[in-house]
Motif scaffolding. Structure first.
Motif, PDB file in Angstrom:
ATOM      1  N   LEU A  94       9.503  17.009   6.558  1.00 56.47           N
ATOM      2  CA  LEU A  94      10.576  16.935   7.546  1.00 56.47           C
ATOM      3  C   LEU A  94      11.231  18.299   7.717  1.00 56.47           C
ATOM      4  O   LEU A  94      11.521  18.735   8.835  1.00 56.47           O
ATOM      5  CB  LEU A  94      11.607  15.897   7.089  1.00 56.47           C
ATOM      6  N   GLU A  95      11.429  18.979   6.628  1.00 52.77           N
ATOM      7  CA  GLU A  95      12.038  20.306   6.665  1.00 52.77           C
ATOM      8  C   GLU A  95      11.167  21.283   7.457  1.00 52.77           C
ATOM      9  O   GLU A  95      11.668  22.034   8.308  1.00 52.77           O
ATOM     10  CB  GLU A  95      12.243  20.809   5.234  1.00 52.77           C
ATOM     11  N   ALA A  96       9.876  21.264   7.198  1.00 55.74           N
ATOM     12  CA  ALA A  96       8.963  22.201   7.862  1.00 55.74           C
ATOM     13  C   ALA A  96       8.765  21.867   9.335  1.00 55.74           C
ATOM     14  O   ALA A  96       8.723  22.763  10.187  1.00 55.74           O
ATOM     15  CB  ALA A  96       7.614  22.203   7.141  1.00 55.74           C
ATOM     16  N   ASP A 110      14.316  23.862  14.581  1.00 57.96           N
ATOM     17  CA  ASP A 110      15.422  23.557  15.514  1.00 57.96           C
ATOM     18  C   ASP A 110      15.177  22.300  16.331  1.00 57.96           C
ATOM     19  O   ASP A 110      15.623  22.192  17.473  1.00 57.96           O
ATOM     20  CB  ASP A 110      15.683  24.740  16.461  1.00 57.96           C
ATOM     21  N   LEU A 111      14.473  21.344  15.762  1.00 65.85           N
ATOM     22  CA  LEU A 111      14.223  20.090  16.461  1.00 65.85           C
ATOM     23  C   LEU A 111      15.153  18.970  16.010  1.00 65.85           C
ATOM     24  O   LEU A 111      15.212  17.914  16.648  1.00 65.85           O
ATOM     25  CB  LEU A 111      12.765  19.633  16.244  1.00 65.85           C
ATOM     26  N   PRO A 171      13.668  10.568  14.375  1.00 64.32           N
ATOM     27  CA  PRO A 171      13.274  10.415  15.780  1.00 64.32           C
ATOM     28  C   PRO A 171      12.575  11.634  16.370  1.00 64.32           C
ATOM     29  O   PRO A 171      12.145  11.597  17.517  1.00 64.32           O
ATOM     30  CB  PRO A 171      14.620  10.183  16.477  1.00 64.32           C
ATOM     31  N   ARG A 172      12.459  12.719  15.592  1.00 64.98           N
ATOM     32  CA  ARG A 172      11.921  13.950  16.156  1.00 64.98           C
ATOM     33  C   ARG A 172      10.569  14.354  15.582  1.00 64.98           C
ATOM     34  O   ARG A 172      10.096  15.451  15.859  1.00 64.98           O
ATOM     35  CB  ARG A 172      12.938  15.091  15.945  1.00 64.98           C
ATOM     36  N   VAL A 173       9.938  13.498  14.802  1.00 61.46           N
ATOM     37  CA  VAL A 173       8.621  13.861  14.265  1.00 61.46           C
ATOM     38  C   VAL A 173       7.511  13.601  15.292  1.00 61.46           C
ATOM     39  O   VAL A 173       6.384  14.037  15.114  1.00 61.46           O
ATOM     40  CB  VAL A 173       8.307  13.095  12.958  1.00 61.46           C
ATOM     41  N   ASP A 174       7.837  12.898  16.363  1.00 60.17           N
ATOM     42  CA  ASP A 174       6.860  12.617  17.409  1.00 60.17           C
ATOM     43  C   ASP A 174       7.512  12.866  18.765  1.00 60.17           C
ATOM     44  O   ASP A 174       7.909  11.938  19.469  1.00 60.17           O
ATOM     45  CB  ASP A 174       6.370  11.166  17.315  1.00 60.17           C
ATOM     46  N   VAL A 205      19.853   8.550  18.459  1.00 61.28           N
ATOM     47  CA  VAL A 205      20.253   7.470  17.554  1.00 61.28           C
ATOM     48  C   VAL A 205      19.479   6.196  17.886  1.00 61.28           C
ATOM     49  O   VAL A 205      18.981   5.504  16.988  1.00 61.28           O
ATOM     50  CB  VAL A 205      21.769   7.223  17.652  1.00 61.28           C
ATOM     51  N   ALA A 206      19.366   5.887  19.178  1.00 60.00           N
ATOM     52  CA  ALA A 206      18.606   4.705  19.584  1.00 60.00           C
ATOM     53  C   ALA A 206      17.145   4.830  19.171  1.00 60.00           C
ATOM     54  O   ALA A 206      16.525   3.855  18.719  1.00 60.00           O
ATOM     55  CB  ALA A 206      18.705   4.509  21.096  1.00 60.00           C
ATOM     56  N   ARG A 207      16.595   6.033  19.288  1.00 61.04           N
ATOM     57  CA  ARG A 207      15.198   6.240  18.913  1.00 61.04           C
ATOM     58  C   ARG A 207      15.002   6.101  17.408  1.00 61.04           C
ATOM     59  O   ARG A 207      14.014   5.532  16.944  1.00 61.04           O
ATOM     60  CB  ARG A 207      14.725   7.611  19.392  1.00 61.04           C
ATOM     61  N   ALA A 208      15.956   6.604  16.626  1.00 55.77           N
ATOM     62  CA  ALA A 208      15.865   6.478  15.175  1.00 55.77           C
ATOM     63  C   ALA A 208      15.967   5.016  14.743  1.00 55.77           C
ATOM     64  O   ALA A 208      15.229   4.563  13.858  1.00 55.77           O
ATOM     65  CB  ALA A 208      16.965   7.304  14.506  1.00 55.77           C
ATOM     66  N   THR A 209      16.873   4.262  15.348  1.00 55.68           N
ATOM     67  CA  THR A 209      16.988   2.850  14.990  1.00 55.68           C
ATOM     68  C   THR A 209      15.733   2.080  15.378  1.00 55.68           C
ATOM     69  O   THR A 209      15.321   1.147  14.672  1.00 55.68           O
ATOM     70  CB  THR A 209      18.218   2.200  15.653  1.00 55.68           C
ATOM     71  N   GLN A 210      15.103   2.464  16.480  1.00 54.53           N
ATOM     72  CA  GLN A 210      13.848   1.828  16.866  1.00 54.53           C
ATOM     73  C   GLN A 210      12.755   2.136  15.845  1.00 54.53           C
ATOM     74  O   GLN A 210      11.952   1.263  15.497  1.00 54.53           O
ATOM     75  CB  GLN A 210      13.416   2.291  18.255  1.00 54.53           C
TER      76      GLN A 210
END
Length: 339
Positions: free
Chosen positions: A9-11, A17-18, A67-70, A179-184
């Protein structure tokens, strides 16, 4: 399959900056090892421990909830929906942002016992400094009414308080598209450590959002220092192609978004989702008449909560929605990141 840890996740997200700053990883880390450090809020930090990295115990909850890994799979435009309506609260909401429809839906849900807690953002009325909160009564909810989509807050960090500490099992989450994407991601995951959160989230209301602002850069630097506006003078802020600052004395000060570039969180610059397509209900002021909120009802869950609020006399619907206006702004945001 190799377990993805905070190192991945860090990398992939934090160092590039995502990071959206949603706080999902902070909430689901079983070791409480992730947090946002004051003054360094572009991404979380690890305190030096990880179950996977240090003890060889498979985890990866933080990666699974992000929510930002994809980015390729993030939502665009209006997304899927059943109906789009203009709505307003049918009772007085003093600090409502547009029509007060979100407050009406949630207040009714709390009063009826459809939910037992709301994870949302509140702010200090004197300084406007935001914070995430767990609200459990309709009176408190109405007191804190008013959209907070303009502020960055690691909102989902409060999920841990709601689910793990306070044991709530019927939770509504109100937040911006990330937030909605993370909860999904949490709801759809088969990860054992995410299952308690998934079961507890009953409703997700997503707020239309073009970007969120860093509190210190917007309020302390731009508004106080540059514009000579004190936080306690501000009645409300609204973003509709520009930042509208409405003051207690009736003045209205518009600020072009181009003048606020340095106040925007870096992670917002890759987001293509204006309308929170992963929510059960999406809400915003765009497209509706003055005094109304645009509600995008996306599924049966959202429909049920809206209908209950209408049946109980807490929510009124009516007025035409200019869907083309929403589509224009959604298309503009969707152009931010060219794949």
């Amino acid at each position: 399959m190799e377990t993805k840890t905070f190192k991945n996740l860090e990398a992939e997200v934090w160092a590039t900056d995502l990071c959206s700053g949603c706080g999902a990883c902070v909430a689901v880390c079983p070791a409480d090892a992730l947090r946002f450090v004051p003054g360094k809020t572009d991404a979380p930090v690890n305190i030096g421990y990880c179950k996977s990295e240090n003890d060889g115990v498979p985890c990866g909850a933080c990666y699974a909830a992000c929510p930002r890994v994809d980015l390729a799979g993030q939502g665009r435009m209006l997304g899927a929906y059943r109906e789009i309506v203009a709505a307003r609260s049918a009772f007085p909401v003093e600090n409502k942002q547009s029509g007060g429809a979100v407050t009406a839906i949630l207040a009714n849900a709390l009063d009826e016992g459809l939910i037992d807690a709301v994870v949302t953002v509140t702010r200090d009325p004197w300084t406007l400094k935001p914070s995430s909160a767990v609200i459990t009564s309709s009176d408190a909810l109405i007191h804190h009414a008013g959209s907070r989509y303009s502020w960055w807050v690691p909102l989902l960090a409060s999920l841990k308080e709601a689910v793990v500490t306070r044991k709530y099992r019927r939770i509504a989450v109100v937040g911006v598209p990330c937030v909605a994407r993370a909860t999904q991601a949490i709801r759809a995951s088969d990860h054992d450590l995410l299952r308690p959160y998934a079961k507890a989230i009953r409703l997700v209301i997503g707020l239309f959002c073009t970007e969120t602002f860093d509190y210190a850069k917007l309020v302390e630097e731009k508004l106080q220092s540059e514009k000579k506006i004190e936080p306690w003078e501000i009645q409300r802020l609204d973003v509709k192609g520009k930042l509208d600052v409405y003051l207690q004395d009736g003045r209205h000060i518009p600020i072009p978004l181009a003048d606020l570039e340095e106040c925007v969180r870096p992670g917002c610059r890759v987001c293509t989702d204006l309308t929170a397509v992963d929510a059960d209900i999406s809400a915003g002021a765009i497209g509706s008449p003055d005094g109304y909120t645009t509600l995008v009802i996306r599924n049966d869950i959202g429909r049920g909560f809206v209908d209950r609020a209408v049946w109980k006399g807490k929510l009124a619907t009516g007025g035409n929605v200019d869907i083309a206006a929403i589509e224009r702004l959604a298309a503009k945001k969707a152009e931010r990141r060219k794949e």
